[in-house]
Write an enzyme that holds these catalytic residues in place. Structure first.
Site, mmCIF file in Angstrom:
data_model
loop_
_atom_site.group_PDB
_atom_site.id
_atom_site.type_symbol
_atom_site.label_atom_id
_atom_site.label_comp_id
_atom_site.label_asym_id
_atom_site.label_seq_id
_atom_site.Cartn_x
_atom_site.Cartn_y
_atom_site.Cartn_z
ATOM 1 N N ASP A 177 0.879 -1.181 0.000
ATOM 2 C CA ASP A 177 0.000 0.000 0.000
ATOM 3 C C ASP A 177 0.910 1.222 0.000
ATOM 4 O OD1 ASP A 177 -2.263 1.701 0.293
ATOM 5 O OD2 ASP A 177 -1.984 1.746 2.457
ATOM 6 N N SER A 178 0.310 2.377 -0.252
ATOM 7 C CA SER A 178 1.081 3.612 -0.184
ATOM 8 C C SER A 178 1.483 3.932 1.264
ATOM 9 C CB SER A 178 0.242 4.759 -0.738
ATOM 10 O OG SER A 178 -0.979 4.832 -0.030
ATOM 11 N N CYS A 207 -4.086 -1.119 -2.124
ATOM 12 C CA CYS A 207 -4.200 0.329 -2.260
ATOM 13 C C CYS A 207 -5.130 0.560 -3.439
ATOM 14 C CB CYS A 207 -2.826 0.926 -2.544
ATOM 15 S SG CYS A 207 -2.854 2.682 -2.969
ATOM 16 N N GLU A 223 -4.644 9.509 9.084
ATOM 17 C CA GLU A 223 -3.203 9.530 9.382
ATOM 18 C C GLU A 223 -2.935 10.216 10.719
ATOM 19 O OE1 GLU A 223 -0.431 8.448 7.620
ATOM 20 O OE2 GLU A 223 -1.562 7.553 5.980
ATOM 21 N N CYS A 230 -10.961 3.280 -0.661
ATOM 22 C CA CYS A 230 -9.651 3.741 -0.207
ATOM 23 C C CYS A 230 -9.337 2.953 1.059
ATOM 24 C CB CYS A 230 -9.699 5.235 0.102
ATOM 25 S SG CYS A 230 -8.192 5.849 0.864
ATOM 26 N N HIS A 238 -7.717 3.614 3.607
ATOM 27 C CA HIS A 238 -7.775 4.328 4.891
ATOM 28 C C HIS A 238 -9.203 4.402 5.446
ATOM 29 C CE1 HIS A 238 -3.723 5.616 4.077
ATOM 30 N NE2 HIS A 238 -3.676 6.364 5.154
HETATM 31 N N1 DGL Z 1 -3.865 3.831 0.018
HETATM 32 C C1 DGL Z 1 -4.499 4.875 -0.736
HETATM 33 C C2 DGL Z 1 -5.736 4.306 -1.424
HETATM 34 O O1 DGL Z 1 -6.283 3.283 -1.026
HETATM 35 C C3 DGL Z 1 -4.888 6.052 0.134
HETATM 36 C C4 DGL Z 1 -3.740 6.914 0.560
HETATM 37 C C5 DGL Z 1 -3.014 7.568 -0.587
HETATM 38 O O2 DGL Z 1 -3.534 8.541 -1.174
HETATM 39 O O3 DGL Z 1 -1.951 7.091 -0.891
HETATM 40 O O4 DGL Z 1 -6.180 4.871 -2.381
#
Ligand code: DGL
Length: 254
Positions: free
Chosen positions: A7-8, A70, A146, A178, A180
């Protein structure tokens, strides 16, 4: 069996948690690209490059399967990773869509980062199944999570402000597009009473079943590309306990 998940940042740990619960013996390798988060504000080309670099790190751990935990990377880079990698690749978009299609009576909402919504990936999949779609980027949700603000008055005000149009538009199902957003699920569900709120993490864990083989010691390795003061708290919030992690230098920082 080794499963790689990236993931990011930390949000993909919600997917890792669901995989851990379902496949007790598999060895799990997680990479959170915390040095370059967020992906959701970046171009398609950049997201593809970052995704290939994350995948390369996980392939060096000899994973048998790669999960893109992600939504932004899944929306932009699934095809490229499927072409390039010698192992099966599973993203979060299709499993989320499948679950939504099981639940909806015909009107689905999708929320995600700007990149995910602009990519049109969710909208196209859903429309192919004759469902009407209302989509909206919710860029404030990622920084909120976050910062660890996942409940209470500030989270409630922001959720209400971002999601009020879904109340008027008779949406019956909302996809949290997303990784998050599942951390805000309680606040979102309580605001959107009567609307099915879909978090793809369990759907992803089910989707990988055909690729999972026996074997492994049930180990979990957490890796991040950068450290931060908030990281241990976020990990604890998701797993309910402290889990140690490594900061790796093999993945580029820009
Ligand atoms: N992990 C990203 C997503 O699911 C969210 C956070 C980001 O913008 O990197 O889209």
């Amino acid at each position: 069996m080794r499963i790689g998940v990236f993931d990011s940042g930390v949000g993909g740990l919600t997917v890792l948690r669901a995989i851990r619960e379902k496949y007790k013996d598999a060895d799990l390798y997680y990479l959170g690209d915390t040095a370059r988060v967020p992906y959701g504000t970046r171009s398609k080309e950049t997201v593809i490059r970052y995704s290939l670099e994350c995948a390369e790190f996980l392939m060096s751990k000899e994973v048998d399967l790669l999960v893109i935990a992600c939504n932004t990377a899944s929306s932009y880079a699934t095809e490229k990773l499927m072409e390039e990698l010698p192992v099966p690749v599973v993203g979060v978009v299709e499993p989320g869509v499948k679950t939504a299609l099981e639940r909806t009576r015909g009107r689905v909402g999708v929320i995600g980062t700007r990149a995910t919504i602009n990519s049109g990936t969710y909208q196209n999949y859903l429309k192919q199944h004759g469902v009407s779609v209302i989509s909206k980027p919710c860029p404030l949700f990622v920084p909120l999570v976050e910062e660890g603000i996942t409940e209470g008055p500030v989270a409630e005000i922001i959720v209400e402000d971002c999601l009020k149009e879904f109340k008027d538009k008779e949406v019956d199902t909302l996809i949290l597009g997303c990784t998050h957003y599942p951390l805000l699920k309680k606040v979102i569900s309580s605001y959107l009473k009567g609307i099915a709120v879909i978090d793809s993490s369990e759907a992803v864990a089910k989707e990988i079943l055909p690729f999972v083989k026996d074997g492994g010691e049930g180990r979990t390795y957490l890796n991040f590309t950068d450290d931060s003061q908030n990281l241990p708290n976020m990990i604890e919030k998701i797993f309910g306990r402290r889990v140690s992690y490594s900061v790796v230098s093999e993945v580029p920082k820009s």
